[in-house]
Design an enzyme around this catalytic site. Structure first.
Site, PDB file in Angstrom:
ATOM      1  N   HIS A   1      11.027  -9.385   3.398  1.00 53.97           N
ATOM      2  CA  HIS A   1      10.724  -7.968   3.217  1.00 53.97           C
ATOM      3  C   HIS A   1      11.750  -7.114   3.977  1.00 53.97           C
ATOM      4  O   HIS A   1      12.270  -7.543   5.017  1.00 53.97           O
ATOM      5  CB  HIS A   1       9.315  -7.682   3.738  1.00 53.97           C
ATOM      6  CG  HIS A   1       8.756  -6.371   3.327  1.00 53.97           C
ATOM      7  ND1 HIS A   1       9.004  -5.206   4.028  1.00 53.97           N
ATOM      8  CD2 HIS A   1       7.961  -6.021   2.278  1.00 53.97           C
ATOM      9  CE1 HIS A   1       8.378  -4.204   3.431  1.00 53.97           C
ATOM     10  NE2 HIS A   1       7.742  -4.665   2.371  1.00 53.97           N
TER      11      HIS A   1
ATOM     12  N   TYR B   1       2.191   4.746   1.586  1.00 56.16           N
ATOM     13  CA  TYR B   1       2.313   5.233   2.968  1.00 56.16           C
ATOM     14  C   TYR B   1       1.038   5.992   3.338  1.00 56.16           C
ATOM     15  O   TYR B   1       0.475   6.709   2.516  1.00 56.16           O
ATOM     16  CB  TYR B   1       3.511   6.163   3.098  1.00 56.16           C
ATOM     17  CG  TYR B   1       4.851   5.501   2.830  1.00 56.16           C
ATOM     18  CD1 TYR B   1       5.292   4.437   3.602  1.00 56.16           C
ATOM     19  CD2 TYR B   1       5.677   5.971   1.815  1.00 56.16           C
ATOM     20  CE1 TYR B   1       6.528   3.840   3.370  1.00 56.16           C
ATOM     21  CE2 TYR B   1       6.922   5.383   1.577  1.00 56.16           C
ATOM     22  CZ  TYR B   1       7.336   4.315   2.354  1.00 56.16           C
ATOM     23  OH  TYR B   1       8.551   3.738   2.124  1.00 56.16           O
TER      24      TYR B   1
ATOM     25  N   ASP C   1       0.841  -1.195   0.000  1.00 57.22           N
ATOM     26  CA  ASP C   1       0.000   0.000   0.000  1.00 57.22           C
ATOM     27  C   ASP C   1       0.875   1.243   0.000  1.00 57.22           C
ATOM     28  O   ASP C   1       2.027   1.200   0.439  1.00 57.22           O
ATOM     29  CB  ASP C   1      -0.856   0.065   1.274  1.00 57.22           C
ATOM     30  CG  ASP C   1      -1.783  -1.115   1.395  1.00 57.22           C
ATOM     31  OD1 ASP C   1      -2.932  -0.972   0.987  1.00 57.22           O
ATOM     32  OD2 ASP C   1      -1.340  -2.164   1.888  1.00 57.22           O
TER      33      ASP C   1
ATOM     34  N   PHE D   1       7.859   2.520  -1.871  1.00 62.20           N
ATOM     35  CA  PHE D   1       8.983   2.711  -0.949  1.00 62.20           C
ATOM     36  C   PHE D   1       9.524   4.139  -0.918  1.00 62.20           C
ATOM     37  O   PHE D   1      10.320   4.481  -0.056  1.00 62.20           O
ATOM     38  CB  PHE D   1      10.137   1.737  -1.246  1.00 62.20           C
ATOM     39  CG  PHE D   1       9.804   0.299  -1.003  1.00 62.20           C
ATOM     40  CD1 PHE D   1       9.735  -0.199   0.290  1.00 62.20           C
ATOM     41  CD2 PHE D   1       9.538  -0.565  -2.057  1.00 62.20           C
ATOM     42  CE1 PHE D   1       9.420  -1.539   0.526  1.00 62.20           C
ATOM     43  CE2 PHE D   1       9.219  -1.899  -1.837  1.00 62.20           C
ATOM     44  CZ  PHE D   1       9.160  -2.388  -0.539  1.00 62.20           C
TER      45      PHE D   1
END
Length: 223
Positions: free
Chosen positions: A186, A66, A64, A77
């Site tokens: 991750h 931020y 998703d 990111f």
């Protein structure tokens, strides 16, 4: 919702008239009218606007956007300059330093990567302020799956960096033998020590590109 343009609009034109997309469009339209939604509506498709389909060399999948103010701007990111570097991106920078000896930047704006052909794609493209995962299951996943399929169809070598279980779920869609799929844990602080650190994905990516006569990515983000 901002319009998708150029090569991506042509490649994805078959999606826009499907019932799921019409429902998604209406949902997102109402959400922006009645709530605080991120990223700004004009930035929803920035990953595609900054990285045309014909220029994609690498795909990095996020989840998703931020959900805090002034962070999301349409690239997975990434955050605009002036915003604190998020924890997962800090760990990405640490791995870049360990893997390639790059200096660690003081900001998290990754447009330099997008401009070189790194598709920084979240699988869900919008979110309510302060509510992580609030727009999951509304149709974005079907749309971004279509994006992944279009990249998979490209008749040239492309590298996919799939970090974490959510991204790894997309691996079966990437069946073109010309492509390279790299998976690991991750970069989140919760999992980075379980296989993200030391994965050497950035050097392996560039080695693959060079082996196929493709210019490698300059991963260094300058201050």
């Amino acid at each position: 919702m901002a319009a998708l343009t150029g090569e991506w609009r042509e490649a994805l034109s078959g999606e826009f008239n499907k019932p799921y997309y019409k429902a998604l469009y209406q949902f997102v339209y109402e959400e922006y009218k009645t709530r605080q939604i991120y990223p700004p509506s004009g930035d929803i498709f920035n990953a595609m606007h900054f990285t045309p389909l014909s220029e994609v060399r690498v795909v990095i999948l996020g989840q998703d956007p931020y959900h805090e103010e002034n962070q999301a701007h349409g690239l997975a990111f990434s955050v605009p300059k002036g915003q604190p570097v998020p924890p997962s991106l800090k760990n990405i920078y640490k791995e870049l330093h360990s893997d390639l000896g790059l200096s660690i930047p003081r900001h998290g704006y990754l447009k330099k990567w997008a401009d070189q052909g790194v598709l920084l794609l979240n699988t869900v493209l919008t979110v309510r302020a302060g509510q992580a995962a609030s727009h999951r299951g509304r149709g974005w996943e079907q749309f971004t799956d279509a994006i992944i399929r279009e990249v998979n169809r490209q008749d040239r070598p492309i590298v996919y960096l799939l970090w974490g279980s959510h991204a790894k779920e997309k691996a079966p869609m990437i069946d073109n033998p010309k492509h390279l799929v790299l998976t690991s844990a991750h970069p989140s602080p919760l999992s980075a020590n379980k296989g993200f650190f030391g994965n050497h994905h950035f050097s392996r990516c560039n080695e693959f590109l060079k082996e196929h006569g493709i210019k490698p990515i300059d991963w260094q983000i300058e201050d």
